[in-house]
Design a protein around this motif. Sequence first.
Motif, short mmCIF file in Angstrom:
data_model
loop_
_atom_site.label_atom_id
_atom_site.label_comp_id
_atom_site.label_asym_id
_atom_site.label_seq_id
_atom_site.Cartn_x
_atom_site.Cartn_y
_atom_site.Cartn_z
N ASN A 1 0.83 -1.20 0.00
CA ASN A 1 0.00 0.00 0.00
C ASN A 1 0.87 1.26 0.00
O ASN A 1 0.60 2.22 -0.73
CB ASN A 1 -0.93 0.01 1.22
N TYR A 2 1.93 1.24 0.83
CA TYR A 2 2.84 2.37 0.87
C TYR A 2 3.54 2.55 -0.47
O TYR A 2 3.65 3.67 -1.01
CB TYR A 2 3.90 2.19 1.97
N PHE A 3 4.00 1.44 -1.03
CA PHE A 3 4.72 1.48 -2.31
C PHE A 3 3.81 2.04 -3.41
O PHE A 3 4.23 2.89 -4.20
CB PHE A 3 5.20 0.07 -2.69
N ALA A 4 2.56 1.58 -3.45
CA ALA A 4 1.63 2.01 -4.49
C ALA A 4 1.32 3.50 -4.39
O ALA A 4 1.15 4.18 -5.41
CB ALA A 4 0.35 1.20 -4.40
N SER A 5 1.25 4.02 -3.17
CA SER A 5 0.88 5.43 -2.99
C SER A 5 2.08 6.37 -3.11
O SER A 5 1.91 7.59 -3.08
CB SER A 5 0.21 5.62 -1.63
N ASN A 6 3.28 5.80 -3.23
CA ASN A 6 4.47 6.65 -3.32
C ASN A 6 5.35 6.28 -4.51
O ASN A 6 6.57 6.51 -4.48
CB ASN A 6 5.29 6.54 -2.02
N THR A 7 4.74 5.72 -5.55
CA THR A 7 5.54 5.27 -6.70
C THR A 7 6.26 6.43 -7.38
O THR A 7 7.38 6.25 -7.89
CB THR A 7 4.65 4.55 -7.72
N ASP A 8 5.64 7.60 -7.41
CA ASP A 8 6.29 8.74 -8.08
C ASP A 8 7.57 9.13 -7.37
O ASP A 8 8.62 9.32 -8.00
CB ASP A 8 5.33 9.93 -8.16
#
Length: 527
Positions: free
Chosen positions: A9-16
């Motif tokens: 979830n963290y990775f998906a929301s901070n991919t940029d």
Amino acid sequence: MNTIQSFFNYFASNTDQIGTLLLEHLQLTVFAVSLAVLLGVPLGILILRTPRLAKPVLGLTSVVQAVPSLALLGFLIPFIGIGSTPAIIMVVLYSLLPIVKNTYTGLSSIPGDTLESAKGIGLTDRQILSKIQLPLALPIIMAGIRISAVTAVGLMTISAFVGAGGLGYLVFAGIQTVDNNQILAGAIPAGLLALLIDFVVSRIEYKVAPNGIVLADGRMKKKTRRSKKVVKPAFVIATAFALLLGGSIYAFTREDDTIVVGSKNFTEQLILGNIVADLIEEETDLNVRRQLNLGGTQVAFSAIRTGEIDTYVEYTGTLSVDVLNQAVDNDPDAVYASVKPQIEDRFDVQTLDPIGFNNTYAIAVKQEDADRYALESISDLAAVSDELVFGPTIEFSNREDGYLGLKETYPLRFKDVKPVDGGLRYTALMNGESQAIDGFSTDGLLKRFELVVLEDDQQFFPPYYAVPLINGETLREHPELEGVLNLLSGRITDEVMQELNYLADVEKQRPEKVARDFLVREGLINE
């Protein structure tokens, strides 16, 4: 399972952010390793041709390898400044030993009769080197380059300490906020990047190796019919590396009319750095570059003195005691009045209006330990300190306005002092490895872990009111910045700052979001 889901979830929301830092990390690593190869291979050839230089050169590269990386960075900063340059120099120096040693070893291990035969057919020394020695030594040389390349990926994470960016930013920030997801978001891509670079270097080795040579990984380069299919992969790899090198050089240059905003390496500073950067972007036409997460006061203040950064937020007590080496003074107005002219006269750095909050040091314990030992003040702690372990930050343990002076004011005689940096001290406290730590009065982690802040009953800690600093030359070129930064004057109370820190530390909002939401709420920027 919940931990894995939380990470994704963290990775998906901070991919940029992760993608941007990954590209920075790749550029820094490729640039540093390329420089190390350009220096290391000729140096290996030189000491082969001049044997008397072999021991001194190999000895010097071995000594450099033994120096701790942070110590080497700390040595470079006063001379070179911050940013990508000291990080690249550090990685180049660490990468030289395997490249130089393997080049020297590979070239010197070629049988003498092979070289005599080459001379016998009339080859010059240069032809022997290019047609005989380098091709035969290539597997050993490439093994050294592969070791350096993979090691460089890990070393480059430390570049975040001096504001060079890269995946180390996530690792350091995660440690500061006790956020395992953030640590993994930096560590896992770094590991994958190391594997990718190792694969690319192995493909380059295979393409440039002569037929019949046994490569470093045990494969033999088979004779193949030269065709477009053989040439194309090598061309693609070379082009990709050239683009990365070009992009790296471009990324390390500073544009005109760019204001570089810095910060130190903890949550509050990241929020304040983003607040300052967003405000300058909103109120001026200047370009803004963020050079955040710099390691500690000496790094950040040295950077603003030399113009590596143009502005950052500091604390009056830190300027008084740590920068000016003054005696501790508990009068906030007197400290500010003393600090402002001296910082300007001695360092050509302007101290602007206080932002409002006082982020002084605090000594904190768990509630259960406060109940067990009846702790309400630091004097109470001193009375039982011989039974307890103190776990401060490394910086606090070595500061006169920290533990060095604190133990002179209070009769603190801890059973042991175990300095650990950043958010790790909170982890150690909660795990029972220490019973008291230092903190900041506005720290959101104090609220997260429901710690008891002990009263400073002897009033040891000086006031630490947050103030924007700006490089004098920058202010002379852009005098409008004083009015822009003073828009923050008196805007943030202790309670507001702790809440902002809590949003980042506990609710895991990104510091840039916390900063922007605050500015919008205050009406300082448009939504």
